[in-house]
Structures are given as C-alpha cells and as structure tokens.
Design an enzyme around this catalytic site. Structure first.
Site, PDB file in Angstrom:
ATOM      1  N   HIS A  37     -29.683   0.168  41.384  1.00  0.00           N
ATOM      2  CA  HIS A  37     -28.660  -0.238  40.407  1.00  0.00           C
ATOM      3  C   HIS A  37     -28.308   0.910  39.465  1.00  0.00           C
ATOM      4  CE1 HIS A  37     -28.235  -4.473  41.544  1.00  0.00           C
ATOM      5  NE2 HIS A  37     -29.499  -4.362  41.925  1.00  0.00           N
ATOM      6  N   ALA A 126     -30.948  -8.168  55.186  1.00  0.00           N
ATOM      7  CA  ALA A 126     -32.318  -7.687  55.013  1.00  0.00           C
ATOM      8  C   ALA A 126     -32.395  -6.579  53.965  1.00  0.00           C
ATOM      9  CB  ALA A 126     -32.883  -7.199  56.344  1.00  0.00           C
ATOM     10  N   LEU A 128     -30.882  -3.663  54.059  1.00  0.00           N
ATOM     11  CA  LEU A 128     -30.944  -2.335  54.672  1.00  0.00           C
ATOM     12  C   LEU A 128     -29.548  -1.800  54.994  1.00  0.00           C
ATOM     13  CD1 LEU A 128     -34.039  -3.004  56.976  1.00  0.00           C
ATOM     14  CD2 LEU A 128     -34.006  -2.024  54.669  1.00  0.00           C
ATOM     15  N   SER A 129     -28.547  -2.400  54.382  1.00  0.00           N
ATOM     16  CA  SER A 129     -27.164  -1.894  54.446  1.00  0.00           C
ATOM     17  C   SER A 129     -26.538  -1.942  55.825  1.00  0.00           C
ATOM     18  CB  SER A 129     -27.096  -0.456  53.942  1.00  0.00           C
ATOM     19  OG  SER A 129     -27.215  -0.458  52.585  1.00  0.00           O
ATOM     20  N   SER A 131     -24.003  -3.690  56.491  1.00  0.00           N
ATOM     21  CA  SER A 131     -22.534  -3.705  56.329  1.00  0.00           C
ATOM     22  C   SER A 131     -21.989  -2.293  56.141  1.00  0.00           C
ATOM     23  CB  SER A 131     -22.105  -4.624  55.185  1.00  0.00           C
ATOM     24  OG  SER A 131     -22.729  -4.231  53.987  1.00  0.00           O
ATOM     25  N   ASP A 175     -24.825   3.318  49.718  1.00  0.00           N
ATOM     26  CA  ASP A 175     -25.131   2.950  51.093  1.00  0.00           C
ATOM     27  C   ASP A 175     -24.282   3.731  52.094  1.00  0.00           C
ATOM     28  OD1 ASP A 175     -26.711   1.183  49.731  1.00  0.00           O
ATOM     29  OD2 ASP A 175     -25.390  -0.533  50.032  1.00  0.00           O
TER      30      ASP A 175
END
Ligand code: GLA
Length: 384
Positions: A37, A126, A128-129, A131, A175
């Site tokens: 963040h 999960a 772990l990116s 998308s 990401d």
C-alpha cells in the site's frame, strides 16, 4: 511455469479457434517482498516475478473484434467489437484483456482484432496478481502482432490504466511493473514517484533459504471497495499533513501529531514506516543478508494488521504459526483482505513451517492452505 505450458496454451488456442496461434506470450504473477500500500502513495515497493503466471496464445483477425477464451473458465467466452469498447462495457475476466486493447487505443496505439486463448497456473484472488499478468501478456501479444514497439515502463502504465479505468479497480502500478520489469534472481526496487526501477539481488537457493507462499484460501476482491477506502484515507492524511503524498513524510513521530483522526493517523503511520522498511530491506539484500530481512517482514505484517487493517484472520494465524515453527519472518502479501502470506525460512526448516501452518489451520477447522516455493523469476517473455 509448469512443464509443457507453452504447448498447452497453443493446444488450447487450437481447440478454441481451429488453428495454430501466431504468438504465445507469458507474463508472470508477482510476490511483493515488502512495500504494501505504498505504490499509490508514490512510495517504494520491492516485488519479484514468480515462475507462475498467464500465457496468452494469440493470432490476428481480419475484423475489428476480440475473441476471448480462457482454459480456466471455458464457459465464460466473450466477443467484443474494438470500436464499442468503453469502461464498463465488458465485465468479468475479459475486462482485463479487453481493457488493454481500449487503453492502447486511448494511448494512441490502436490495435486490430485478435483471437486470444488464455491459460494460467495462477489462481485468481490468491493475491499474486493474476489480473496484472493477464493484462501484461495481452499487451505484449497485441502490440507485437500489430507491429507496435512500446517501451515496457509505458506498457506497464497502459496495463494499469486498463485495470483502473476499464475494470474500475484503483490500484497502483506495482503489479504491472513487476510482471514487465523483473529480472530472474532479483527483486525490483521501484520508486513509484519517479518511476526509477533497479534490480536488487535475491538469490534464495544460494543463501539456503526458501520463501514460501502460503495461500490462505480466502479469496479477495480489490473491487469490493475496501481497497479504495484505504486509498482515500491516505489521500486525506496527506492533505491533513499538507503534503502531495505520504511519500513526502519520512519521520512518522513528528508528522503524525498533525492528524487529528486516530484512524487516519494509523493509516499514515503504516505507509510512512513501510517505506522505511523497504529501504532497510534493500540495504540488507545489497549487503547479502537475506536472512536479516525476516524481522522487517514480520514488522510489516504487524503494521498492516494493526495500523492499516487490511489483514484477515487466516493470514494472522498463518504468519504467527510460520514464525512459531521457525520462519525468520512472515507477512501478508498484496492488497489484503484475502489471498496469500509469505514466510522466509531456512531450507531445512521449510517442512516444519508448512506443518506448523497446516496444524494451526486444522485446529480452527479451516480448509488446508496451499504452498508454493517462490523463485524470483524473469519478467514477461515470448514463448513462441
Ligand atoms: C494490489 C494493487 C497494488 C498495490 C497492492 C498493495 O496488489 O494492485 O497496486 O497497491 O495491492 O500494496
């Protein structure tokens, strides 16, 4: 990447479209080692690319249409006319690849039609990116097929725009940058204000260490509003402090008194101290002391749990159990509210750590967690 992944993606394309794909691209998921963040606060992040990710097998089409199929969700195919693409016009998993075509056009890089078959060895949700990996693989395949050469940092910004404006999820650029810019055996230190990126050595096997990714089986959705709420809180805190972003604050003790609201104060304290932990981690890694990073990982988790409040019970239990079983440090990774934790452990204690977390989950009657030994891997690449 699982063995035979390239052939499987190509075969899936054949099943869907009855031909060989022109190209197959792979883009990896990521683990964020530390710096959570902080990206949308113009701070520092330290992700690395996983071996696992998304493959996109693609061919051009004569019409201006995207045909999209996923081997993981075969019953959710989609056809989208490029001219009709607009934020909100496509939903579900297909919003990510369609959003990339839209964002490329918005950036003055229009692409033509394409048939796209997707295969994954990463589970969505999960943490772990998956998308971002889907966006990046699609962006590379489409630009290459249509003769466009786009520098990767620009492509990361375009993929992020697809996610923010087309899919409607207000994430930072970590990401997509990890998927496109990481180097094998290294983490990527990214300054999210300047865009400056540098490789930081992270050779776990040489140090006799493992980094376990422990999937808590709780699924998160960044679209559910809590991520956006945290983002707004950070903006409010920066306004209260009279700075452009929380990145501008380095001394939390001095600054925080100026924030009256106790919740905003805690949110800001997380971001400010987390930026410091990223830089401390980088210093240790550059000095060759990976094991020394353990306490920083655990401190990051405490900050995310108590100050930023994005942790979830299964993550807290997994972190505590991993450390009790001998891990050098552990923390949740990604946006939070579900997904995975990471635990840094000496290779010889790795089985104890797994057993400790499994026991803790069993005692609470939770489904057993999933385990992956993460290996810092190369960024997105063409497989065929
Ligand atoms: C998600 C977002 C990233 C980042 C993390 C939290 O993964 O996609 O941009 O904000 O959460 O660090």
């Amino acid at each position: 990447m699982t063995p035979g992944a390239t052939d499987r993606a190509a075969a899936w394309f054949g099943e869907c479209f009855g031909a060989e794909p022109e190209v197959v691209w792979h883009a990896p998921g990521r683990v964020n080692l530390i710096g959570e963040h902080t990206d949308y606060n113009e701070g520092f992040v330290l992700p690395f690319a996983l071996a696992e990710g998304i493959r996109v097998a693609t061919s051009r089409r004569g019409d201006l249409v995207l045909e999209l199929r996923s081997r993981q969700v075969p019953d959710e195919p989609a056809t989208a006319a490029l001219r009709a693409l607009a934020p909100g016009s496509v939903t579900g998993w297909t919003a990510y690849p369609a959003g990339v075509a839209w964002a490329l056009a918005e950036a003055g890089l229009p692409v033509g039609g394409a048939s796209i078959a997707v295969d994954a060895d990463l589970e969505p949700g999960a943490g772990l990116s998956s998308s971002a990996a889907l966006e990046c693989a699609t962006a590379l395949a489409l630009t290459e097929l249509h003769g466009l050469s786009v520098p990767r940092p620009q492509l990361a910004a375009i993929a992020r725009r697809a996610e923010n404006e087309f899919a409607g999820i207000p994430t930072g650029v970590m990401d997509q940058s990890a998927s496109l810019l990481c180097r094998a055996g290294h983490a990527l230190l990214l300054d999210c204000r300047s865009g400056e990126a540098s490789d930081v050595p992270l050779d776990l096997p040489a140090a006799g260490l493992v980094l376990l990714v422990i999937d808590t089986r709780v699924r998160h959705a960044l679209a559910d509003g809590r991520y956006a709420t945290r983002r707004r809180a950070c903006e409010q805190a920066a306004r209260a402090l009279g700075v452009r972003s929380l990145r501008d604050v380095t001394d939390d003790a001095l600054a925080l008194d100026a924030i009256a609201d106790p919740v905003l104060r805690r949110r800001a304290r997380h971001v400010i101290t987390e930026n410091g932990r990223v830089l401390a981690t980088v210093a240790l890694l550059r000095a060759g002391d990976i094991a020394g990073c353990g306490p920083l990982l655990s401190a990051s988790h405490r900050s995310l749990r108590y100050d930023f409040e994005v942790s979830w019970p299964q993550a807290d239990t997994a972190v505590d159990a991993a450390v009790a079983a001998g891990a050098l440090g552990a923390r949740m990774t990604g946006g939070g509210f579900g997904g995975s934790i990471i635990a840094l452990a000496r290779a010889r204690t790795s089985l104890d750590v797994r057993a400790g977390v499994c026991d803790a989950f069993a005692r609470r009657g939770w489904p057993q967690p999933g385990f992956l030994e993460a290996l810092p891997s190369a960024s997105a690449r063409r497989l065929r």
